[in-house]
Write a protein that holds these residues in place. Structure first.
Motif, mmCIF file in Angstrom:
data_model
loop_
_atom_site.group_PDB
_atom_site.id
_atom_site.type_symbol
_atom_site.label_atom_id
_atom_site.label_comp_id
_atom_site.label_asym_id
_atom_site.label_seq_id
_atom_site.Cartn_x
_atom_site.Cartn_y
_atom_site.Cartn_z
ATOM 1 N N HIS A 26 0.855 -1.187 0.000
ATOM 2 C CA HIS A 26 0.000 0.000 0.000
ATOM 3 C C HIS A 26 0.886 1.230 0.000
ATOM 4 N N ALA A 27 0.370 2.305 -0.528
ATOM 5 C CA ALA A 27 1.149 3.543 -0.593
ATOM 6 C C ALA A 27 1.225 4.244 0.749
ATOM 7 N N SER A 28 0.340 3.900 1.670
ATOM 8 C CA SER A 28 0.319 4.567 2.967
ATOM 9 C C SER A 28 1.567 4.232 3.777
ATOM 10 N N LYS A 29 2.113 5.213 4.445
ATOM 11 C CA LYS A 29 3.275 4.967 5.290
ATOM 12 C C LYS A 29 2.919 4.105 6.490
ATOM 13 N N TRP A 30 1.634 4.105 6.858
ATOM 14 C CA TRP A 30 1.203 3.306 7.999
ATOM 15 C C TRP A 30 1.116 1.828 7.644
ATOM 16 N N ILE A 31 0.759 1.530 6.392
ATOM 17 C CA ILE A 31 0.627 0.139 5.952
ATOM 18 C C ILE A 31 1.370 -0.010 4.624
ATOM 19 N N ARG A 32 2.687 -0.108 4.704
ATOM 20 C CA ARG A 32 3.472 -0.284 3.484
ATOM 21 C C ARG A 32 3.327 -1.717 2.959
ATOM 22 N N ASN A 33 3.377 -2.692 3.863
ATOM 23 C CA ASN A 33 3.165 -4.100 3.521
ATOM 24 C C ASN A 33 2.261 -4.719 4.574
ATOM 25 N N ILE A 34 1.409 -5.632 4.144
ATOM 26 C CA ILE A 34 0.498 -6.289 5.076
ATOM 27 C C ILE A 34 0.411 -7.765 4.711
ATOM 28 N N ALA A 35 0.345 -8.615 5.729
ATOM 29 C CA ALA A 35 0.236 -10.056 5.501
ATOM 30 C C ALA A 35 -0.718 -10.652 6.525
ATOM 31 N N PHE A 36 -1.696 -11.394 6.023
ATOM 32 C CA PHE A 36 -2.635 -12.103 6.891
ATOM 33 C C PHE A 36 -2.496 -13.592 6.614
ATOM 34 N N THR A 37 -2.324 -14.389 7.673
ATOM 35 C CA THR A 37 -2.133 -15.833 7.523
ATOM 36 C C THR A 37 -3.146 -16.581 8.377
ATOM 37 N N SER A 38 -3.808 -17.532 7.745
ATOM 38 C CA SER A 38 -4.692 -18.450 8.453
ATOM 39 C C SER A 38 -4.123 -19.855 8.271
ATOM 40 N N ASN A 49 -4.754 -30.509 17.365
ATOM 41 C CA ASN A 49 -5.167 -29.662 16.249
ATOM 42 C C ASN A 49 -4.978 -28.202 16.651
ATOM 43 N N THR A 50 -4.370 -27.437 15.756
ATOM 44 C CA THR A 50 -4.063 -26.037 16.054
ATOM 45 C C THR A 50 -4.555 -25.133 14.936
ATOM 46 N N LEU A 51 -5.384 -24.179 15.297
ATOM 47 C CA LEU A 51 -5.824 -23.143 14.376
ATOM 48 C C LEU A 51 -5.037 -21.879 14.670
ATOM 49 N N GLY A 52 -4.447 -21.284 13.622
ATOM 50 C CA GLY A 52 -3.661 -20.075 13.805
ATOM 51 C C GLY A 52 -4.137 -18.938 12.926
ATOM 52 N N LEU A 53 -4.148 -17.719 13.474
ATOM 53 C CA LEU A 53 -4.496 -16.506 12.736
ATOM 54 C C LEU A 53 -3.461 -15.444 13.080
ATOM 55 N N THR A 54 -2.785 -14.906 12.070
ATOM 56 C CA THR A 54 -1.782 -13.867 12.318
ATOM 57 C C THR A 54 -1.966 -12.722 11.330
ATOM 58 N N LEU A 55 -1.713 -11.526 11.807
ATOM 59 C CA LEU A 55 -1.756 -10.319 10.982
ATOM 60 C C LEU A 55 -0.502 -9.517 11.261
ATOM 61 N N ASN A 56 0.272 -9.229 10.208
ATOM 62 C CA ASN A 56 1.495 -8.439 10.361
ATOM 63 C C ASN A 56 1.463 -7.253 9.407
ATOM 64 N N ILE A 57 1.804 -6.077 9.927
ATOM 65 C CA ILE A 57 1.827 -4.845 9.136
ATOM 66 C C ILE A 57 3.215 -4.228 9.231
ATOM 67 N N HIS A 58 3.800 -3.953 8.087
ATOM 68 C CA HIS A 58 5.089 -3.263 8.036
ATOM 69 C C HIS A 58 4.850 -1.805 7.662
ATOM 70 N N SER A 59 5.361 -0.908 8.492
ATOM 71 C CA SER A 59 5.150 0.534 8.296
ATOM 72 C C SER A 59 6.482 1.229 8.028
ATOM 73 N N GLU A 60 6.418 2.270 7.215
ATOM 74 C CA GLU A 60 7.584 3.134 6.962
ATOM 75 C C GLU A 60 7.156 4.568 7.251
ATOM 76 N N PHE A 61 7.225 4.936 8.540
ATOM 77 C CA PHE A 61 6.734 6.245 8.952
ATOM 78 C C PHE A 61 7.567 7.373 8.354
ATOM 79 N N THR A 62 8.869 7.196 8.337
ATOM 80 C CA THR A 62 9.780 8.135 7.696
ATOM 81 C C THR A 62 10.881 7.325 7.026
#
Length: 673
Positions: A286-298, A325-338
């Motif tokens: 994404h172009a936003s500095k708050w969310i440059r890269n985002i990854a959601f894993t199930s 049995n293991t269910l996993g949910l992860t959300l990671n956001i990479h930001s580039e504030f400056t």
């Protein structure tokens, strides 16, 4: 051994630079990228952490029959083997549920991982891997519970799109002398502008491991292994793609060798030992500095461990089976504030469901009696956390800081302990300061706090584990670690140097405490308690020296000293001083790699070590093995060979239940299309 380490360092550091290396050896070192420390890509030089990295070239040339074998010899990693079908890596003196393992960022550890050595890393097919990273001394902030000693990250083959439709194929076969291995791998792939796909099937038949000198064939230790993996990547939009993957490993009749050799068993094996993992990962930019890269894993992971045991002279066959049995949910956001401030932040949730059952069969009477499994059937474990890691750069200085809040909800219901529900929490942080005086050097100091929450294995185990009988426990608190490190990295000309000193303080360690005066069926009774404080300190050094275009000398050494402050004795199972030394010649398609692996004797033993029948009286002797690895690549065909333990040394790594392979030849032939 200390003399060998000293001389190797002296020789490597004093060699003159004969030529500026420009071949693939130098390129591999300069372009090494790590992602494990801070969940973002960094060059190995700039990372403010100690990381061992094994790339695809090294995995191929090492010829590790198993994933634990592939880690053997890595700086700061010492592999213990209870049996051939196992392999538990020690990272800075800790192993089992005190070291975290991830597959493509997804936790392999679950709530039944045992204290001490276990076999679960061996349920990952090494032929499905492209890269391995070991973060030594950290990982709790980025990845959560269990990373007291460090974090092992396993990366499967990466997929990429192509402008035109392309197909790839791979056939691989490996055999070893004395029938120790017969393995096959078939792999196929396809890529196009919007789709990429790869699938592989591995069939392995391991014979009994043949030791060196007077050891001979160690029977029974062989087993069979079947692994399948498939991975696909789909182009959704210019900013988004979707990855879907599945992998499964099935192992049959895996003997626990030392039980036959030392504990008078007629049968003692894991059967079956299965694991499967399926996941979906959605990645975008994404172009936003708050969310440059985002990854959601199930993800959904399932493990099944069956255990069968029967003593000599007894008609009773004991059978247990655990399915998690293991269910996993992860959300990671990479930001580039400056330009000089970046961050990785996210949320993780993992839920375990535990099914455990057992029975005893009287083979003479033909009767069967159901019994409680190793764990309370129907137990659950909820693991949830929020984290954020930040990196700041100012001229030649770099600052890393991060924190995590983690919570748990563990529920057990059992006749032996009643209804138990605990909700421990943990707050951890890390910080590092690095100074790069030049683009080729990096000196840093870091602090990592870590934790391991009590799990279902700690709280609910009832039965014989190793050589002791365990009772359930509850009211346990999280284990905690405080790791301090000072490191230096240098890449100049052909010299690549990594050094680190570390000190790890451990509190609230969950240890097995003997219940005085109690035995069950002649076996001493133990219960887990938060009773121990300890410290582990040590030093690591790793050197690669490219003294000509195609020649590299390499060496490494690791020293670890562990002490129980509570008991005023050595900490259990601490690896001895160990290392490697060798030379590599890689002109184009050929490579030759003679190497020496060694370990000093370990005579600093805890009371637990002295009562462990896998450790000889007085300690484990030191050893040295010499191996020769070689290979040649044609356009389509590839040949690798390893002459292992050339002097047929009789040895075992400290704490192991089986000796290492003696003089032997392992040959791999691959055809890639």
């Amino acid at each position: 051994m200390k003399l060998i380490l000293f001389l190797s360092i002296l020789i490597i550091s004093s060699l003159p630079v004969l030529a500026q290396p420009t071949d693939t050896l130098r390129t591999e070192l300069l372009n090494q990228i790590n992602v494990t420390a801070h969940r973002t890509q960094e060059t190995a030089l700039s990372t403010s952490a100690s990381i061992s990295s094994i790339n695809s070239t090294t995995l191929k040339s090492q010829q590790g029959s198993t994933t634990p074998d592939a880690l053997m010899g890595s700086t700061g990693v010492f592999v213990q083997k209870t049996t051939q079908g196992g392999g538990s890596p020690f990272v800075r003196g800790l192993t089992g549920n005190q070291t975290l393992t991830l597959i493509d960022g997804i936790r392999l550890n679950n709530s039944t991982f045992r204290y001490g050595p276990n076999q679960y890393l061996n349920t990952v097919d090494p032929w499905s891997l492209q890269r391995v990273e070991v973060l030594r001394g950290g990982g709790s902030v980025a990845y959560g519970t269990d990373a007291l000693g460090g974090t092992i990250q396993l990366f499967t083959h990466q997929l990429s799109f192509s402008d035109s439709r392309q197909y790839t194929g791979l056939l691989r076969a490996r055999v070893a002398t004395s029938g120790m291995e017969k393995s096959l791998r078939a792999q196929a792939g396809m890529s196009h502008q919007r789709v990429a796909l790869m699938a592989g099937l591995s069939l392995k038949n391991f014979g009994d491991l043949v030791g060196g000198d007077s050891t001979g064939r160690q029977s029974p230790s062989g087993y069979k292994d079947l692994a399948f993996d498939i991975k696909g990547k789909i182009y959704l939009t210019p900013r988004w793609n979707l990855t879907l993957a599945h992998q499964t490993v099935q192992q049959k009749h895996v003997p626990v060798f030392y039980k036959y050799q030392l504990d008078n068993y007629k049968i003692n094996e894991f059967h079956p030992q299965n694991r499967s993992l399926s996941y979906l990962k959605l990645q975008g930019t994404h172009a936003s500095k708050w969310i440059r890269n985002i990854a959601f894993t199930s993800s959904f992971q399932s493990t099944k461990e069956g255990r069968s045991s029967q003593r000599n002279g007894s008609s009773l066959l004991s059978q247990d089976e655990d399915k998690i049995n293991t269910l996993g949910l992860t959300l990671n956001i990479h930001s580039e504030f400056t330009k000089n401030w970046t961050a990785s932040s996210g949320i993780e949730v993992y839920q375990d469901w535990v099914n455990s059952k057992g029975n005893t069969v009287d083979l003479e009477k033909g009767s069967r009696t159901d019994k409680r499994g190793l764990y309370p059937n129907g137990s659950t474990n909820l693991n949830y956390g929020v984290y954020s890691l930040h990196q700041f750069i100012s001229n030649k200085w770099k600052f890393d800081i991060g924190g995590r809040i983690n919570g748990f909800r563990i529920k057990l219901t059992d006749e032996a302990i009643g209804k138990v529900s605990i909700s421990p929490t943990a707050v951890v942080a890390n910080a590092a300061i690095a100074y790069q005086a030049s683009p080729r050097s990096n000196i840093y100091t870091s602090f990592h706090s870590g934790f391991r929450a009590p799990n279902i294995d700690d709280m609910g185990t009832l039965g014989i584990v190793d050589f002791r009988y365990e009772l359930p426990a509850y009211g346990l608190k999280p284990e905690k670690s405080y790791n301090y490190e000072l490191g230096y990295k240098l890449q100049t000309g052909g010299l690549h140097l990594n050094m680190a000193l570390f000190q790890n303080y451990l509190n609230n360690l969950i240890t097995r405490e003997r219940v005085a005066g109690e035995q069950i069926d002649g076996v001493d009774v133990y219960r887990k308690e938060n009773t121990e404080k300890a410290q582990i300190r040590g030093a690591e050094i790793e050197i690669d020296y490219l003294f000509q275009a195609h020649w590299k000398i390499f060496g490494a050494g690791t020293y670890t000293y562990g002490k129980s402050i509570s008991n005023q004795e050595p900490l259990r199972r601490i690896p001895p001083l160990n290392g490697r030394l060798g030379i590599e010649y890689r002109p184009g398609n050929l490579f030759l790699r003679p190497e020496l692996l060694w370990a000093y004797k370990q005579t600093r033993l805890s009371a637990g070590d002295k009562s462990d029948n896998r450790i000889p009286v007085g300690g484990t002797p030191g050893w040295t093995t010499v191996n020769l690895r070689m290979g040649y690549d044609w356009k389509v065909l590839s040949l690798q060979a390893m002459a292992q333990n050339l002097f047929n040394t009789d040895y075992r790594t400290h704490g192991s239940g089986i000796n290492g392979a003696g003089r032997s030849l392992w040959v791999t032939v691959s055809a890639q299309f």
